[in-house]
Every structure is written in C-alpha cells, then in structure tokens.
Design a protein around this motif. Sequence first.
Motif, PDB file in Angstrom:
ATOM      1  N   UNK A   1       0.831  -1.202   0.000  1.00  0.00           N
ATOM      2  CA  UNK A   1       0.000   0.000   0.000  1.00  0.00           C
ATOM      3  C   UNK A   1       0.868   1.255   0.000  1.00  0.00           C
ATOM      4  N   UNK A   2       0.250   2.346  -0.440  1.00  0.00           N
ATOM      5  CA  UNK A   2       0.837   3.676  -0.294  1.00  0.00           C
ATOM      6  C   UNK A   2      -0.311   4.658  -0.097  1.00  0.00           C
ATOM      7  N   UNK A   3      -0.133   5.594   0.835  1.00  0.00           N
ATOM      8  CA  UNK A   3      -1.179   6.586   1.072  1.00  0.00           C
ATOM      9  C   UNK A   3      -0.574   7.873   1.609  1.00  0.00           C
ATOM     10  N   UNK A   4      -1.343   8.941   1.575  1.00  0.00           N
ATOM     11  CA  UNK A   4      -0.891  10.250   2.047  1.00  0.00           C
ATOM     12  C   UNK A   4      -2.070  10.983   2.656  1.00  0.00           C
ATOM     13  N   UNK A   5      -1.762  11.936   3.536  1.00  0.00           N
ATOM     14  CA  UNK A   5      -2.840  12.676   4.179  1.00  0.00           C
ATOM     15  C   UNK A   5      -2.312  13.730   5.127  1.00  0.00           C
ATOM     16  N   UNK A   6      -3.130  14.103   6.090  1.00  0.00           N
ATOM     17  CA  UNK A   6      -2.813  15.169   7.031  1.00  0.00           C
ATOM     18  C   UNK A   6      -2.815  14.623   8.455  1.00  0.00           C
ATOM     19  N   UNK A   7      -1.952  15.203   9.301  1.00  0.00           N
ATOM     20  CA  UNK A   7      -1.846  14.809  10.708  1.00  0.00           C
ATOM     21  C   UNK A   7      -2.123  16.018  11.595  1.00  0.00           C
TER      22      UNK A   7
ATOM     23  N   UNK B   1      15.795  18.238   2.079  1.00  0.00           N
ATOM     24  CA  UNK B   1      14.458  17.663   1.968  1.00  0.00           C
ATOM     25  C   UNK B   1      13.731  17.856   3.289  1.00  0.00           C
ATOM     26  N   UNK B   2      12.606  18.557   3.258  1.00  0.00           N
ATOM     27  CA  UNK B   2      11.881  18.877   4.487  1.00  0.00           C
ATOM     28  C   UNK B   2      10.899  17.764   4.848  1.00  0.00           C
ATOM     29  N   UNK B   3      11.428  16.567   5.028  1.00  0.00           N
ATOM     30  CA  UNK B   3      10.607  15.421   5.403  1.00  0.00           C
ATOM     31  C   UNK B   3      11.454  14.432   6.187  1.00  0.00           C
ATOM     32  N   UNK B   4      10.919  13.993   7.330  1.00  0.00           N
ATOM     33  CA  UNK B   4      11.593  12.980   8.146  1.00  0.00           C
ATOM     34  C   UNK B   4      11.066  11.599   7.787  1.00  0.00           C
ATOM     35  N   UNK B   5      11.950  10.615   7.709  1.00  0.00           N
ATOM     36  CA  UNK B   5      11.564   9.235   7.390  1.00  0.00           C
ATOM     37  C   UNK B   5      11.484   8.418   8.681  1.00  0.00           C
ATOM     38  N   UNK B   6      10.401   7.636   8.822  1.00  0.00           N
ATOM     39  CA  UNK B   6      10.156   6.869  10.037  1.00  0.00           C
ATOM     40  C   UNK B   6       9.723   5.443   9.683  1.00  0.00           C
TER      41      UNK B   6
ATOM     42  N   UNK C   1       3.322  11.215   4.140  1.00  0.00           N
ATOM     43  CA  UNK C   1       3.287  10.323   2.985  1.00  0.00           C
ATOM     44  C   UNK C   1       3.806   8.969   3.450  1.00  0.00           C
ATOM     45  N   UNK C   2       2.930   7.983   3.445  1.00  0.00           N
ATOM     46  CA  UNK C   2       3.354   6.617   3.740  1.00  0.00           C
ATOM     47  C   UNK C   2       3.860   6.033   2.427  1.00  0.00           C
ATOM     48  N   UNK C   3       5.188   6.074   2.266  1.00  0.00           N
ATOM     49  CA  UNK C   3       5.792   5.670   0.998  1.00  0.00           C
ATOM     50  C   UNK C   3       5.382   4.250   0.625  1.00  0.00           C
ATOM     51  N   UNK C   4       5.469   3.365   1.604  1.00  0.00           N
ATOM     52  CA  UNK C   4       5.118   1.963   1.350  1.00  0.00           C
ATOM     53  C   UNK C   4       4.752   1.290   2.663  1.00  0.00           C
TER      54      UNK C   4
END
Length: 258
Positions: A32-38, A122-127, A63-66
């Motif tokens: 799956x992949x999905x994106x949204x707001x927190x 890149x203004x995004x943290x990976x978790x 953004x949930x990459x995968x």
Amino acid sequence: MMYKRWVWSVFFYLLSSWLLAQQQGPYQWSVRSNAGAAFPLARLKSGEVTDQLIDYDDQYFYWQFASFEYFIKDNLALSVSLQGHAFTDADQRGMQMDAELQERFGDNYFISTSPYSFGPKLNMNANLYLGLAFAKRYRRLSLVPKVQIGFTSFFINALNVNLKERNTNTRLQLVYDFSTARRPQDNFTLLTGLLTEFQLAQNLSLDLNLQTYFFSTRFSYQEEIRDTFTEERVSREFDYRKVVGTFSIGLGIGYHIQ
C-alpha cells in the motif's frame, strides 16, 4: 415522507448487502501507499523561540511511501510501514526566529545569527514502524486494524547569535544549545491504526487510513547570554521532555497478491 424513508432504507440495505455479504478470499501479500494530514493530540511545541530550531511540526502532511503486510494466517499479518512526515523549511523558520529576536533585542542591539540551513534540504523525516495487522474481509470492503512500534525521528539544531549594543562597544553572545549529545532524536513510538479497504478490482483497493501516534521526547534547550568582556552569563532552560500525540487521516491505493 414515508415513501422517501422506505426508499432510503432499501438503498442502504442493498448497499450494505453488496459491501458486506460475501467474504473476500485471503491474500498472501498487500502493498500500500497513502498520504494525508496529521493533527496534534498533544503538542511538542508550545510557542517558545527554540521551537524554530526543531525539524518537526505538530501539524503536518504525511506520505506513507510503502506499507507491506504479509499474512501468516488468513486474517493475521506482519506489517511494516515506511512513512515520511513533512516539516516547515529551515529558512522559513529562521525568518520567524529573526522576527522574535528582533522583537526582544532589536531596540537596543544590532543582531547577527549563524545560518539556519546549509544548502538544499528535503523537508521530510523518514520513520519506520513494525507490527501486526488483522483483516476482517467482506465482499467489497475490509477492515484492517493494526498495532505497530517504531521510531519517529527528527533533527534538533543549535544557534549562535551575536548582539552588539547600539552606541556602545558592549557585545553579547546568545547561544541556543540542546541538552543531549544526539542531534537526531529517535523517539520510540506506539502507532495504532484502522484501515478501511474498498475493493476497486480483483487485486486493487482504495484505502482510507486512520492512525494515532504517541511518542515521548527526552531533550531540552538551554539559552545562554554571555557578555564577551566581563564573561557574565545568564541562562534559562526550555523543557521538551513530553509525551507527544498525533492523529492522521489519509487516502491511498493498495495492491494485493493472493
């Protein structure tokens, strides 16, 4: 009036029967992949000047990459998610901090600061999160609650500010530094979620993803003002040892392998 109620009752009955009547066959894998707001449930930031030095926003787009689910039983799966959390650009936060410093010191001092960023970033943290998911499948709809643990990561930054008093030679050094030796903060996180999966085709679904995250932070900032001639120092602390909570909602696509 009674006729309209009867029509709507029949409509919702047929819709629920179409969605729920017949169980889907089990999958072996889901990707799956999905994106949204927190949105914040419990905030990390509280309006202090040092908030601008933290590469994290309490409200953000994700953004949930995968996300991968491997079903070890018909309805029970191992779940792995790699997800990015966006945060405000360092230069933009630097402009806000400059404005706050100007408001505090600008009437009496000339102000110069160290750079807020060094080149493009890149203004995004990976978790990364790992855990279990359980699937309850119907004809066109599946409910997939999950529990995961992992780490929510972000960087914290220091800042040096030089203050020269107007019409005198007095110079002050203002330093914002953090209490931990670790600049990247890897915060242990509990994630719970409920994914609603609407089947579009045999192996393809539209996913509505609801999640909550809770993690605790373990750092603080020190503000120190030093007179460069007399070496007199004044300091105070900004405490960020907190429990942080977030709720997110997103849409995405799932692909399933039987």
